[in-house]
Design a protein around this motif. Structure first.
Motif, PDB file in Angstrom:
ATOM      1  N   VAL A   1       0.834  -1.202   0.000  1.00 14.37           N
ATOM      2  CA  VAL A   1       0.000   0.000   0.000  1.00 14.37           C
ATOM      3  C   VAL A   1       0.866   1.248   0.000  1.00 14.37           C
ATOM      4  O   VAL A   1       2.037   1.212   0.377  1.00 14.37           O
ATOM      5  N   ALA A   2       0.260   2.349  -0.412  1.00 11.69           N
ATOM      6  CA  ALA A   2       0.974   3.613  -0.522  1.00 11.69           C
ATOM      7  C   ALA A   2       1.082   4.304   0.826  1.00 11.69           C
ATOM      8  O   ALA A   2       0.109   4.369   1.586  1.00 11.69           O
ATOM      9  N   ALA A   3       2.263   4.822   1.128  1.00 12.72           N
ATOM     10  CA  ALA A   3       2.496   5.558   2.375  1.00 12.72           C
ATOM     11  C   ALA A   3       3.204   6.868   2.042  1.00 12.72           C
ATOM     12  O   ALA A   3       3.983   6.951   1.093  1.00 12.72           O
ATOM     13  N   TYR A   4       2.895   7.868   2.837  1.00 14.11           N
ATOM     14  CA  TYR A   4       3.487   9.192   2.656  1.00 14.11           C
ATOM     15  C   TYR A   4       4.046   9.652   3.998  1.00 14.11           C
ATOM     16  O   TYR A   4       3.478   9.362   5.049  1.00 14.11           O
ATOM     17  N   SER A   5       5.147  10.368   3.934  1.00 14.08           N
ATOM     18  CA  SER A   5       5.714  10.876   5.192  1.00 14.08           C
ATOM     19  C   SER A   5       5.432  12.358   5.377  1.00 14.08           C
ATOM     20  O   SER A   5       6.022  13.004   6.238  1.00 14.08           O
ATOM     21  N   ASN A   6       4.496  12.885   4.597  1.00 13.93           N
ATOM     22  CA  ASN A   6       4.160  14.311   4.722  1.00 13.93           C
ATOM     23  C   ASN A   6       2.648  14.534   4.867  1.00 13.93           C
ATOM     24  O   ASN A   6       2.153  15.614   4.547  1.00 13.93           O
ATOM     25  N   ARG A   7       1.943  13.509   5.362  1.00 12.34           N
ATOM     26  CA  ARG A   7       0.483  13.628   5.411  1.00 12.34           C
ATOM     27  C   ARG A   7      -0.102  13.636   6.818  1.00 12.34           C
ATOM     28  O   ARG A   7      -1.315  13.564   6.974  1.00 12.34           O
ATOM     29  N   GLY A   8       0.710  13.674   7.819  1.00 11.97           N
ATOM     30  CA  GLY A   8       0.187  13.882   9.155  1.00 11.97           C
ATOM     31  C   GLY A   8      -0.302  12.633   9.871  1.00 11.97           C
ATOM     32  O   GLY A   8      -0.187  11.503   9.388  1.00 11.97           O
ATOM     33  N   GLU A   9      -0.880  12.852  11.034  1.00  8.32           N
ATOM     34  CA  GLU A   9      -1.249  11.781  11.959  1.00  8.32           C
ATOM     35  C   GLU A   9      -2.362  10.898  11.412  1.00  8.32           C
ATOM     36  O   GLU A   9      -2.350   9.678  11.610  1.00  8.32           O
ATOM     37  N   ASP A  10      -3.365  11.475  10.761  1.00  8.20           N
ATOM     38  CA  ASP A  10      -4.483  10.659  10.270  1.00  8.20           C
ATOM     39  C   ASP A  10      -3.993   9.612   9.275  1.00  8.20           C
ATOM     40  O   ASP A  10      -4.430   8.447   9.315  1.00  8.20           O
ATOM     41  N   HIS A  11      -3.107  10.025   8.388  1.00  2.00           N
ATOM     42  CA  HIS A  11      -2.571   9.069   7.412  1.00  2.00           C
ATOM     43  C   HIS A  11      -1.751   7.988   8.119  1.00  2.00           C
ATOM     44  O   HIS A  11      -1.849   6.795   7.773  1.00  2.00           O
ATOM     45  N   LYS A  12      -0.991   8.392   9.078  1.00  2.00           N
ATOM     46  CA  LYS A  12      -0.185   7.421   9.834  1.00  2.00           C
ATOM     47  C   LYS A  12      -1.079   6.368  10.485  1.00  2.00           C
ATOM     48  O   LYS A  12      -0.799   5.158  10.423  1.00  2.00           O
ATOM     49  N   GLN A  13      -2.149   6.800  11.096  1.00  2.00           N
ATOM     50  CA  GLN A  13      -3.053   5.861  11.760  1.00  2.00           C
ATOM     51  C   GLN A  13      -3.732   4.949  10.742  1.00  2.00           C
ATOM     52  O   GLN A  13      -4.000   3.770  11.018  1.00  2.00           O
ATOM     53  N   GLU A  14      -4.007   5.474   9.569  1.00  2.00           N
ATOM     54  CA  GLU A  14      -4.607   4.665   8.502  1.00  2.00           C
ATOM     55  C   GLU A  14      -3.671   3.537   8.093  1.00  2.00           C
ATOM     56  O   GLU A  14      -4.101   2.382   7.910  1.00  2.00           O
ATOM     57  N   ILE A  15      -2.386   3.860   7.961  1.00  6.33           N
ATOM     58  CA  ILE A  15      -1.402   2.833   7.596  1.00  6.33           C
ATOM     59  C   ILE A  15      -1.236   1.820   8.724  1.00  6.33           C
ATOM     60  O   ILE A  15      -1.176   0.599   8.486  1.00  6.33           O
ATOM     61  N   LEU A  16      -1.172   2.308   9.935  1.00  9.36           N
ATOM     62  CA  LEU A  16      -1.046   1.381  11.079  1.00  9.36           C
ATOM     63  C   LEU A  16      -2.229   0.427  11.157  1.00  9.36           C
ATOM     64  O   LEU A  16      -2.076  -0.754  11.511  1.00  9.36           O
ATOM     65  N   LYS A  17      -3.386   0.932  10.821  1.00 16.02           N
ATOM     66  CA  LYS A  17      -4.579   0.070  10.831  1.00 16.02           C
ATOM     67  C   LYS A  17      -4.457  -1.029   9.778  1.00 16.02           C
ATOM     68  O   LYS A  17      -4.784  -2.200  10.034  1.00 16.02           O
ATOM     69  N   LEU A  18      -3.968  -0.690   8.596  1.00 17.12           N
ATOM     70  CA  LEU A  18      -3.768  -1.689   7.545  1.00 17.12           C
ATOM     71  C   LEU A  18      -2.725  -2.725   7.959  1.00 17.12           C
ATOM     72  O   LEU A  18      -2.855  -3.909   7.643  1.00 17.12           O
TER      73      LEU A  18
ATOM     74  N   GLY B   1       7.608  13.145   0.789  1.00 11.90           N
ATOM     75  CA  GLY B   1       8.008  13.332   2.171  1.00 11.90           C
ATOM     76  C   GLY B   1       9.460  13.743   2.257  1.00 11.90           C
ATOM     77  O   GLY B   1       9.997  14.379   1.343  1.00 11.90           O
ATOM     78  N   ASP B   2      10.094  13.361   3.343  1.00 12.32           N
ATOM     79  CA  ASP B   2      11.508  13.661   3.539  1.00 12.32           C
ATOM     80  C   ASP B   2      12.155  12.483   4.236  1.00 12.32           C
ATOM     81  O   ASP B   2      11.464  11.667   4.866  1.00 12.32           O
ATOM     82  N   PRO B   3      13.466  12.347   4.157  1.00 12.37           N
ATOM     83  CA  PRO B   3      14.124  11.151   4.706  1.00 12.37           C
ATOM     84  C   PRO B   3      13.906  10.946   6.199  1.00 12.37           C
ATOM     85  O   PRO B   3      13.659   9.817   6.645  1.00 12.37           O
ATOM     86  N   GLU B   4      14.025  12.036   6.988  1.00 14.73           N
ATOM     87  CA  GLU B   4      13.882  11.874   8.439  1.00 14.73           C
ATOM     88  C   GLU B   4      12.499  11.349   8.801  1.00 14.73           C
ATOM     89  O   GLU B   4      12.365  10.393   9.577  1.00 14.73           O
ATOM     90  N   SER B   5      11.477  11.967   8.233  1.00 11.69           N
ATOM     91  CA  SER B   5      10.116  11.544   8.543  1.00 11.69           C
ATOM     92  C   SER B   5       9.854  10.136   8.034  1.00 11.69           C
ATOM     93  O   SER B   5       9.192   9.331   8.706  1.00 11.69           O
ATOM     94  N   GLN B   6      10.380   9.830   6.861  1.00 11.86           N
ATOM     95  CA  GLN B   6      10.167   8.493   6.303  1.00 11.86           C
ATOM     96  C   GLN B   6      10.784   7.416   7.181  1.00 11.86           C
ATOM     97  O   GLN B   6      10.150   6.396   7.469  1.00 11.86           O
ATOM     98  N   VAL B   7      12.024   7.632   7.604  1.00 12.66           N
ATOM     99  CA  VAL B   7      12.688   6.641   8.449  1.00 12.66           C
ATOM    100  C   VAL B   7      11.963   6.487   9.785  1.00 12.66           C
ATOM    101  O   VAL B   7      11.746   5.370  10.270  1.00 12.66           O
TER     102      VAL B   7
END
Length: 977
Positions: free
Chosen positions: A56-73, A87-93
């Motif tokens: 699935v697609a993940a982004y490191s510049n989309r905030g907490e809601d997106h993060k929780q969506e990925i964690l749920k998957l 995104g950016d390297p720090e956030s991605q890592v």
């Protein structure tokens, strides 16, 4: 019936079998039945095994809601992997570490980074697009790119790159592949793709060749619709499929299937992503590919149009894909695939086999021993100097010269040319033009894409006055697409310029666009740079003036104008290139951090308000930086093209240049004397002293005479008839506004030198006397003035436009020196600091020269090159050797003829240079805070320009801090052994 005899057919058949036997298998396959894979498989439910096939697609510049969506998957659906986008390297890592922590099985991390992380992530490097790489002739360089991109992606916490593009772009109107392809030549595409892939995989990054079975001959973007390819099987097999066959032979780990309608391969009209004949029949069975088969993104309209989410994912699995990229509805996809298993459309065993393949990839990349990725220093470790330098090398290697009539490139005979530059498509000064300025005096013009007829005509009229016109055709868009914004009037001017034999064009656009510009093929010089950015503009300008060469070959045909493979070789290296320290075997970090530190300390301690520093090695300028401000009290920052008063460096930049030229002409002899050139010295105490002794400062001359003091009476007023407030024929020498010196006063200075007593002992004592006389010595053997002699023989042909006396520049470009409270009673700004030199009209052989570091470097590099620069031999190598070696090595005099040399104390410690400077090195320093030094043993040039005499000459902190020589030593420390 075959035209080949039967025995030859048998030989060919056996040869093909031999080639197939040599196929390298994808490296991860050896782990499909490993203990770790077995152990993981036992923990997975049937649906979790399906989930391993979903990314699935993940982004490191989309905030907490997106993060929780990925964690749920991850937690609920147990997906096997993530593909990261913006995104950016720090956030991605940071996110990937959290996602890995949450996942039952380590996640496979992917990215679509065809030209490096910069394609997706901020603060990272974008390497040239593949179209430019297709022009590169060294596959080793493409392999090096693969290694580096692999390293960077792995450092960012990921394991799979959906690259390289292996499509043969044989349709110039292709809207989606185009500049992303290595070109139209299938062999070139295969070679480049193989090198790129092998580099990435050697860095433990899995790769996928895309877009199978070939997306190059389409005029539809599969992101928005389903393209159709109507070629027969024979054509597809011989052309589109060729690079895929080659990378499969070479052991590529993965193949990405495109969303294409190819009737010859599947008459049902379904997208190739969903086609069992194409994926299972062609890719797996006919081509024998055993690696990872990946779909193109499953959210693209080329596959989603008319297909429901989930169902389309199921169809992709049934067709033979191993990994679903960018599944939109994960739960439904798993459910639909489960239904297919229950319906007998696919077996659980087949699903398990593909899950094992995914797990094998994970083991190959080290996820069986997963550890969180270190966040510290990630940007520095991704954007290393080596990585940045690789980009420069690739850009240089891609440059393609399509026209070079009469060897107009590199530009020669600068002294005879009036040169103009035009940047088409912009009204702002371009980096291309600024780089051209480093080589010669150039008048710049700019013309916008929508210029009016009047603007075009005005520029056309202005260009009539120039001998050479160098034009840049710019794009400035993010991607080099096939569009052309220039209006008809602008295009007509380009056509007219190209028709003349004095035109050079640098093309910063997609090469296909050349076909839209009538007459461009007639230009005397034409350079294709493929993209429009800082690096391409810099290197194109350097190529035009011979700083670098070119051997790129056009990767695509341009109508009837140029064919794929066209490209002329141009020799470079005749002038400076401007590059990175790594290009000359030096360490960027050492140079940057330590030089900055030493300069910051000097400025903080008020040793100097600012400085220019230039370092060149192997004729490559690898450090050129301006520091601080003009004075402590103003806000005028030092620029790299500001000029400084060179003080005594004038000696080696004027007098010695002229004398070496006259020496070669037989008009100046080292065993000669002043009396041979200046009749008034025939009866002086200096008549018989040879120049050997004079130039090494052991002629027993006095160090100096404060000539300005002789203009005062004892009561402090000026002597009668010495100065006037207004200039006239008798008082032409300007000291300052309202202060003009009598025309005979320079003769008084010469007379004072002639009549001065000699020192008793013959020993080394530094003296200005001869160098004050040097212009007269030179002029005694030529019909030219001292300044004209230097300009004609050296500065003009070198392109050293700022080197000269009495600079005719705006004051904001001239760095001031001392606040003179002794003689001129004002701040010295724009005129020479030395009192003797100003009394000589600003022209002397001992002081008075001004220059910026870049132009001064051209003269000094010529010395370092043994007299050669820009393809011209100014002085003979043996002359430079004679004048720059220690003249009297068995004495206490360390000097060369006019040049300074390393001077050591009893302990062997250098007093005036870096400790590691070789005995062969030479240079000079200047009273205003100047140091220049050349070392032929390591081909190193060092220039330090400052105004340490501001606000007064009593400021000796630059000496006490030893800043100049400390920085000099840093250069040797930075040379990689």
């Amino acid at each position: 019936m075959s035209k080949f005899p039967p025995f030859l057919l048998v030989v060919a058949f056996l040869f093909n079998l031999s080639l197939e036997a040599q196929n390298t298998k994808p490296p991860f396959l050896k782990y499909t039945n490993s203990k770790w894979v077995d152990s993981v498989m036992t923990t997975l439910s049937p649906d979790e095994r399906i989930a391993q096939l979903i990314m699935v697609a993940a982004y490191s510049n989309r905030g907490e809601d997106h993060k929780q969506e990925i964690l749920k998957l991850i937690n609920e659906q147990k997906v096997g992997g993530l593909i990261f986008f913006q995104g950016d390297p720090e956030s991605q890592v940071k996110l990937m570490n959290e996602y890995q922590e949450a996942s039952k099985v380590p996640l496979l991390g992917a990215i679509d980074a065809e030209w490096g992380l910069g394609m997706r992530l901020d603060s990272t490097i974008s390497y040239p697009y593949q179209m430019a790489l297709g022009a590169v002739q060294e596959e080793d360089l493409i392999y090096e790119l693969g290694i580096e991109v692999g390293r960077q992606i792995r450092r960012s916490g990921l394991h799979l790159n959906f690259a390289p593009v292996v499509d043969v772009n044989n349709n110039p109107n292709n809207p989606v592949i185009n500049y992303r392809s290595f070109g139209e030549d299938k062999y070139n595409v295969a070679r480049k793709a193989t090198a790129y892939m092998q580099g990435m995989q050697d860095a433990k990054l899995l790769t996928t060749a895309k877009h199978f079975p070939g997306h190059g001959d389409t005029d539809t973007d599969s992101h928005y619709a389903l393209p159709q390819i109507n070629h027969p099987v024979v054509r597809l097999d011989s052309l589109e499929l060729y690079p895929f066959k080659e990378v499969i032979k070479a052991g590529i780990g993965g193949v990405m299937v495109a969303h294409l309608n190819i009737p010859a391969l599947d008459s049902t009209g379904v997208p190739s992503t969903l086609s069992k004949p194409i994926i299972t029949g062609l890719l797996k069975e006919e081509l024998g590919f055993e690696g990872l088969i990946v779909t193109d993104a499953m959210n693209m309209k080329g596959v989603t149009e008319g297909n429901e989410p989930g169902i389309v994912d199921k169809d992709a699995i049934l067709a033979g894909n191993d990994l679903l990229e960018f599944t939109v509805e994960v739960s439904k996809a798993i459910s639909e695939i489960r239904k297919s298993i229950n319906q007998g459309l696919i077996s659980q065993k087949e699903i398990d086999s593909r899950a094992r393949k995914i797990l094998a990839v994970k083991q190959w990349v080290g996820l069986n021993n997963y550890k969180p990725v270190e966040l510290k220093n990630i940007l520095e470790e991704i954007n290393t100097p080596k990585a940045v330098y690789l980009k420069r090398k690739l850009v240089e290697a891609s440059l393609t010269v399509l026209k070079n009539t009469n060897n107009v490139i590199p530009v020669q005979e600068l002294e005879s040319l009036r040169i103009a530059s035009v940047s088409f498509g912009t009204m702002e000064r371009t980096n291309f033009q600024e780089t051209l300025d480093l080589y010669a005096g150039i008048t710049h013009f700019n013309l916008p894409a929508d210029a009016s007829e009047l603007m075009v005509q005005t520029l056309k009229d202005q260009l009539q006055n120039y001998d050479l016109v160098i034009s840049g055709i710019h794009d400035f868009s993010k991607f080099p697409r096939n569009n052309l914004r220039l209006n008809e009037d602008v295009l007509q001017l380009i056509k007219e310029l190209a028709s003349k034999d004095n035109s050079i064009f640098a093309f910063f656009k997609n090469p296909y666009v050349l076909n839209k510009i009538d007459g461009i093929e007639d230009a005397a010089g034409l350079v294709v740079a493929y993209q429009d950015n800082e690096e391409t503009q810099e290197v194109a300008a350097q190529l035009i003036f011979g700083g670098i060469g070119a051997n790129g070959k056009l990767p695509v045909s341009v109508g009837e104008k140029f064919k794929a493979g066209d490209g002329l070789e141009v020799e470079g290296g005749i002038r400076f290139s401007y590059t990175l320290p790594e290009a000359a075997g030096m360490d960027s970090e050492i140079l940057r951090t330590r030089i900055d530190s030493l300069m910051n300390l000097a400025m903080e301690m008020k040793a100097t308000p600012g400085a220019q520093i230039l370092v060149a090695r192997d004729q490559k300028v690898i450090f050129h930086k301006a520091y601080g401000s003009h004075t402590y009290s103003d806000t005028v920052t030092v620029k790299k093209d500001d000029v400084y008063d060179l003080a005594s460096v004038t000696k080696i930049s004027t007098s010695m240049a002229a004398l070496m030229e006259l020496y070669e002409q037989g008009k100046f002899k080292l065993d000669g004397t002043l009396a041979d050139h200046l009749p008034s010295f025939r009866r002086s105490n200096k008549a018989d002293i040879p120049f050997y002794d004079i130039l090494t400062h052991q002629a027993r001359f006095q160090p100096w005479i404060p000539f300005w003091k002789d203009t005062f009476r004892k009561n402090g007023s000026y002597k009668r008839k010495t100065f006037k407030k207004t200039p006239s024929e008798d008082y032409p020498i300007k000291i300052k506004d309202g202060m003009y010196l009598h025309k005979d006063y320079p003769h008084k200075i010469v007379k004072a030198i002639k009549n001065s007593p000699l020192r008793e002992k013959k020993e080394y004592v530094y003296s200005d006397f001869f160098f004050i006389l040097a212009p007269r010595v030179v002029e005694s053997r030529t019909d030219l003035s001292f300044t004209d002699f230097l300009q004609q023989n050296f500065y003009k042909p070198l392109g050293a436009t700022t080197v000269g006396f009495n600079p005719q520049l705006p004051l904001y470009r001239i760095v001031p020196t001392e606040n003179d409270f002794l003689f001129r009673q004002q701040p010295i700004h724009g005129t020479v600091h030395d009192e003797g030199a100003i009394m000589l009209g600003g022209v002397s052989g001992h002081a008075g020269l001004f220059a910026n570091s870049n132009d001064l470097a051209k003269l000094l590099q010529m010395y370092l090159n043994g007299g050669n620069y820009g393809g011209k031999q100014y002085l003979e190598e043996q002359t430079l050797q004679k004048f720059t070696e220690t003249t009297f090595p068995n004495t206490d005099n360390h000097r060369a003829l006019g040049f300074d040399k390393p001077h050591y104390n009893e302990k062997g410690e250098s007093r005036n240079t870096a400790q590691d400077a070789s005995a062969a090195s030479f240079g000079h320093t200047g009273f205003t805070g100047i140091m220049v030094w050349m070392d032929p043993e390591v081909d190193l040039l060092y220039i330090f320009l400052s105004n340490r005499v501001h606000p007064t000459r009593d400021n000796h902190k630059l000496y006490s801090l030893n800043t100049r020589t400390e920085i000099h030593q840093v250069l040797y420390d930075a040379i990689k052994k």
